[in-house]
Write an enzyme that holds these catalytic residues in place. Structure first.
Site, PDB file in Angstrom:
ATOM      1  N   ASP A   1      27.018  -9.844-113.063  1.00 34.40           N
ATOM      2  CA  ASP A   1      25.708 -10.331-112.663  1.00 34.40           C
ATOM      3  C   ASP A   1      25.399 -11.532-113.555  1.00 34.40           C
ATOM      4  O   ASP A   1      24.982 -11.402-114.695  1.00 34.40           O
ATOM      5  CB  ASP A   1      24.655  -9.230-112.812  1.00 34.40           C
ATOM      6  CG  ASP A   1      23.280  -9.698-112.349  1.00 34.40           C
ATOM      7  OD1 ASP A   1      23.100 -10.920-112.158  1.00 34.40           O
ATOM      8  OD2 ASP A   1      22.386  -8.852-112.198  1.00 34.40           O
TER       9      ASP A   1
ATOM     10  N   TYR B   1      19.527  -5.420-116.352  1.00 30.06           N
ATOM     11  CA  TYR B   1      18.642  -5.520-115.195  1.00 30.06           C
ATOM     12  C   TYR B   1      19.379  -6.228-114.076  1.00 30.06           C
ATOM     13  O   TYR B   1      20.047  -7.243-114.309  1.00 30.06           O
ATOM     14  CB  TYR B   1      17.386  -6.328-115.573  1.00 30.06           C
ATOM     15  CG  TYR B   1      16.410  -6.523-114.437  1.00 30.06           C
ATOM     16  CD1 TYR B   1      15.735  -5.441-113.878  1.00 30.06           C
ATOM     17  CD2 TYR B   1      16.162  -7.792-113.923  1.00 30.06           C
ATOM     18  CE1 TYR B   1      14.827  -5.619-112.833  1.00 30.06           C
ATOM     19  CE2 TYR B   1      15.249  -7.984-112.878  1.00 30.06           C
ATOM     20  CZ  TYR B   1      14.590  -6.891-112.341  1.00 30.06           C
ATOM     21  OH  TYR B   1      13.688  -7.083-111.321  1.00 30.06           O
TER      22      TYR B   1
ATOM     23  N   LYS C   1      18.357 -17.839-110.230  1.00 29.93           N
ATOM     24  CA  LYS C   1      17.778 -18.712-111.253  1.00 29.93           C
ATOM     25  C   LYS C   1      18.340 -20.142-111.232  1.00 29.93           C
ATOM     26  O   LYS C   1      17.946 -20.913-110.377  1.00 29.93           O
ATOM     27  CB  LYS C   1      17.881 -18.026-112.618  1.00 29.93           C
ATOM     28  CG  LYS C   1      17.138 -16.671-112.571  1.00 29.93           C
ATOM     29  CD  LYS C   1      16.950 -15.944-113.853  1.00 29.93           C
ATOM     30  CE  LYS C   1      16.024 -14.751-113.630  1.00 29.93           C
ATOM     31  NZ  LYS C   1      16.539 -13.451-113.843  1.00 29.93           N
TER      32      LYS C   1
END
Ligand SMILES: *Cc1c(COP(=O)(O)O)cnc(C)c1O
Length: 428
Positions: free
Chosen positions: A239, A144, A267
């Site tokens: 990522d 994702y 995050k």
């Protein structure tokens, strides 16, 4: 345990917010349960609107690596807010933040701050395309990378087909240049290069797959991607929105010893504030406007209050490398305990872990990619998760999400957690 107030809020929320939530996984749909509305959190624990207390293994999906409501972070936010919330102008904290990231992560020579992981990935891909003059990108099934149009592709019918969007509302044209390969399968990437060589701007990968449960890169997978990209003149993008500053101070790239050209963060980098970043090689990042011709902007990017939170968290992590050892050891004790219980009660499940990330898959088979992850019994997971929730453990309400351990999870939390899991598996 009553969930009456959460139920009431959820009912009302559904009148005004699509599905009652501002991000789909919060709806608890996949475990057929009521989303808990949270009132406050401190350390490893959260309290919901009905007054129920939970040991939190979501940690806001990663950011709270030091635990909730960490005093130094809270104080830095309050101090920054007292000087105004946003100026839309350059600030000193942005320089310090950028320098800190470059010091912590050796592959980063320049970095841009944005407001989310989605934005970081979108922008990194635009930079890669601008730098290489190529359009296509390779992503992996089950990885994702946020909700931008071109990346909402996971289930290509085969490695030779260009992407088909997963979401309604994404024009096929937006995913035409997204090629998909299988995680841990270098041959599937080689095939794409054979067919599209010379047109592939970048390969983007989660160095640990952490959005299909937790899937570790097999020996040779990440170095193999590095080598293929070098041979083909394509950029390698890690990522690290989840793995960045989590496995260790320099992220998965340090942990596995593979240097990407570009990296995306989110995050942990914002300590709970909406922050993302992308950065990497100086020559590549020099294509970004106003230095170069790739446009990317943000009214609130580098926001001083958000930067204060992120900067304080990253500084603490940089200054205390031993915290990672302690975190990973404590998470390791928790995961060893779960593994032992699974074995003892002969549960057909596997536990994938790395550092403070873990995932119990309800399948007897090894999980190494999206196909094997999808074999997990989601009904068995739902029953397990619902039991945990009703016994004071807050876990991701989906089989395909990681369990996050923070530095605030002590011996007491580990013991309490193992006791609940054991009670469930014993009577199941
Ligand atoms: C969460 C996540 C994103 C998206 O970040 P948002 O801040 O939710 O937009 C991108 N990539 C990975 C690996 C993620 O885990």
């Amino acid at each position: 345990m009553s969930t009456e107030r959460s139920e009431r809020f959820f009912q009302e929320a559904q009148n005004y917010i699509p599905g009652g939530v501002n991000s789909p996984v919060r709806a608890f749909q996949s475990i057929g349960s009521v989303p808990r509305f949270i009132r406050s959190a401190d350390g490893a624990r959260m309290i919901d609107e009905d007054g129920n207390e939970y040991i939190d293994y979501v940690c806001s999906w990663g950011p709270m690596i030091l635990g909730h409501n960490y005093p130094a972070i809270r104080e830095s936010v309050v101090e920054a807010a007292s000087r105004g919330l946003s100026y839309g102008a350059a600030t000193e904290i942005e320089v310090r933040m950028a320098k800190l990231i470059c010091e912590m992560v050796p592959s980063i020579e320049m970095v841009r701050m944005v407001n989310s992981g989605t934005e970081a990935v979108m922008s990194a891909i635009r930079a890669a395309r601008g730098f290489t003059g190529r359009d296509k990108i390779v992503k992996f099934n089950g990885c994702y990378h946020g909700h931008s149009d071109g990346l909402l592709v996971k289930a290509g019918s085969g490695v030779m087909t260009a992407g088909v969007p997963d979401s309604s509302g994404v024009p096929a044209g937006c995913t035409r240049d997204t090629l998909t390969a299988d995680y841990n399968d270098l041959d599937s990437v080689k095939e794409l290069f054979q067919r599209w060589g010379g047109q592939i701007a970048a390969v983007i990968v989660e160095p640990v797959g952490a959005n299909m449960g937790v899937v570790l890169p097999e020996e040779g997978f990440l170095p193999g991607l590095r080598k293929l990209c070098d041979e083909q003149g394509s950029l390698l993008i890690f990522d690290e929105v989840i793995t960045g500053f989590r496995l260790q101070a320099d992220g998965a790239q340090g942990y596995f010893g593979v240097r990407p050209d570009l990296t995306t963060f989110g995050k942990i980098i914002g300590a709970g504030m909406p922050v993302g970043a992308y950065g990497g090689r100086r020559d590549v990042m020099s294509v970004i406007s106003p230095l170069g011709a790739v446009y990317q902007a943000g009214t609130l990017s580098g926001n001083p209050v958000a930067m204060a939170a992120g900067y304080t968290q990253l500084t603490l992590l940089k200054e205390h490398p031993e915290w990672y050892r302690e975190l990973n050891e404590r998470a390791g004790r928790l995961f060893d305990g779960i593994r032992r219980i699974l074995q003892q009660y002969e549960v057909p499940a596997v536990l994938n872990t790395v550092g403070s990330l873990g995932c119990v898959f309800f399948t007897p088979e090894a999980v190494t990619d999206y196909t094997t992850a999808k074999k997990a019994d989601t009904k068995a997971f739902a029953a397990y998760a619902n039991y945990l929730f009703s016994h004071g453990l807050y876990v991701a309400p989906s089989q395909f999400e990681a369990m996050f351990v923070s530095m605030a999870h002590g011996e007491e939390e580990v013991e309490q957690t193992l006791a609940v899991i054991e009670r469930y598996l014993k009577q199941r």
